[in-house]
Design an enzyme around this catalytic site. Structure first.
Site, short mmCIF file in Angstrom:
data_model
loop_
_atom_site.label_atom_id
_atom_site.label_comp_id
_atom_site.label_asym_id
_atom_site.label_seq_id
_atom_site.Cartn_x
_atom_site.Cartn_y
_atom_site.Cartn_z
N GLY A 27 0.80 -1.71 -0.10
CA GLY A 27 -0.24 -0.21 -0.02
C GLY A 27 1.21 1.23 0.34
N GLY A 28 1.75 1.07 -0.74
CA GLY A 28 2.81 2.06 -0.60
C GLY A 28 2.40 3.22 -1.34
N VAL A 81 -2.72 -7.33 -2.36
CA VAL A 81 -2.23 -8.38 -1.16
C VAL A 81 -3.47 -9.52 -0.61
CG1 VAL A 81 -0.37 -6.12 -0.18
CG2 VAL A 81 -3.37 -6.74 0.68
N ASN A 107 1.06 -2.48 4.90
CA ASN A 107 0.40 -1.39 5.70
C ASN A 107 -1.10 -1.61 4.52
OD1 ASN A 107 -0.14 1.62 5.83
ND2 ASN A 107 -0.04 1.25 3.29
N SER A 160 -4.73 0.35 13.89
CA SER A 160 -5.86 1.47 13.94
C SER A 160 -6.50 1.37 15.43
CB SER A 160 -7.07 1.51 13.13
OG SER A 160 -7.93 2.47 13.24
N TYR A 173 -14.28 -3.65 9.87
CA TYR A 173 -12.77 -2.96 10.21
C TYR A 173 -12.89 -3.07 11.65
CZ TYR A 173 -9.44 1.31 9.65
OH TYR A 173 -7.85 1.73 10.03
N ALA A 175 -13.10 -5.22 13.62
CA ALA A 175 -12.82 -6.66 13.49
C ALA A 175 -10.95 -6.64 12.71
CB ALA A 175 -13.83 -7.12 12.96
N ALA A 176 -11.52 -6.56 11.70
CA ALA A 176 -10.38 -6.50 11.37
C ALA A 176 -8.90 -6.26 11.34
CB ALA A 176 -10.58 -6.21 9.55
N LYS A 177 -9.14 -4.86 12.13
CA LYS A 177 -7.60 -4.69 13.10
C LYS A 177 -7.86 -5.24 13.89
CE LYS A 177 -6.19 -1.05 9.65
NZ LYS A 177 -5.67 -1.39 8.62
#
Length: 290
Positions: A27-28, A81, A107, A160, A173, A175-177
């Protein structure tokens, strides 16, 4: 290897602590990932950035080189990814470019539909989980066999404050983090004997392209400011500085940690995004189907 290699290497100052380290940043092409790439490049690293949009990646590489004339070296590779073959390709490209892989910044990630759970579509919920959790896991899976060859191996996951602070209506979101953090902690324990460090960072409100969608005169923006003791929003460089620390030898005795970079926001409460759902009634917000 797909993509284009662009290299600048003029008299790198050997005092910089990332000189000649091979580092992959997913994610650069924008935001925090781009800031991380610029920071590592400025400290002499051999940086590979990857993402899904080649145009953004190429633009970021050119801007980083232009702004930092005496950095290390940098290239880009296109990569989704959530695609295992593409992740493997990116990892191998970074290993070749850096003459070894010493660091990874996972990232790439993002959120999804801002609606209550009883209105979440399974496909969208799964997409967010795959992007964040699966994407991070695939980076670990394919980076570890190469990282273990380094005597300075460090992996940084992008979490996050939503991982541990409620963010109403954010669906998958949080839950993902939280999932990313669970993976990072377990990986730190599993691969400590291989001398690979794993840590995560928890940004709060960071002024990136994604957050530009929040009007500065809105209740949502005010909810961030009111719950941030330092009373402002962060910059991508603020996160990049922490990531650089975690990749460097300054943090050589730190692993398995999830570190906030949020101006103190996590001391209070999460943001209030209900303004985006004004079209829903109170009952619809809290369980009744529209």
């Amino acid at each position: 290897m797909n993509g284009k290699t662009i290299v600048k290497n003029f008299g790198v100052d050997m005092k910089r602590d990332l000189v000649n380290l091979g580092i992959l940043i997913t994610g650069g092409g924008t935001g925090i990932g781009k800031a991380c790439a610029a920071e590592m490049y400025a400290h002499g690293a051999l940086v590979t950035i990857c993402g899904r949009t080649e145009e953004k990646l190429e633009q970021s590489v050119q801007e980083i080189i232009t702004n930092q004339q005496d950095g290390g070296a940098i290239q880009y590779v296109t990569c989704d990814v959530t695609d295992e073959d593409q992740v493997l390709n990116a990892v191998l490209a970074a290993d070749e470019f850096g003459e070894g892989l010493d660091g990874v910044v996972a990232n790439a990630g993002g959120g999804g539909a801002i609606v209550p759970y009883h209105m979440q579509a399974v496909e969208e919920f799964s997409r967010v989980l795959n992007l964040n959790v699966l994407g991070t896991m695939l980076c670990i899976k394919h980076a570890v066999p190469l990282l273990r060859k380094s005597d300075r191996a460090s992996f940084v996951g992008m979490s996050s404050i939503a991982s541990h602070l409620t963010h109403l209506w954010f669906g998958a979101y949080p839950a993902a983090k939280a999932g990313i953090e669970a993976i990072i902690r377990n990986a730190a324990d599993e691969y400590g004997p291989a001398n690979i460090r794993f840590n995560a960072v928890r940004p709060g409100f960071i002024e990136t392209e994604i957050m530009e969608g929040i009007p500065r005169d809105s209740e949502i923006f005010n909810s961030y400011i009111e719950n941030t003791p330092l009373g402002n929003v962060g910059q991508p460089d603020d996160v990049a500085a922490l990531v650089k620390f975690l990749l460097s030898q300054e943090s050589k005795w730190i692993t398995g940690q999830c570190i906030n970079v949020d101006g103190g926001h996590s001391l209070r409460r999460g943001p209030q995004f209900t303004q985006f759902l004004r079209n829903l009634s109170h009952d619809e917000l809290h369980g009744e189907l529209p």
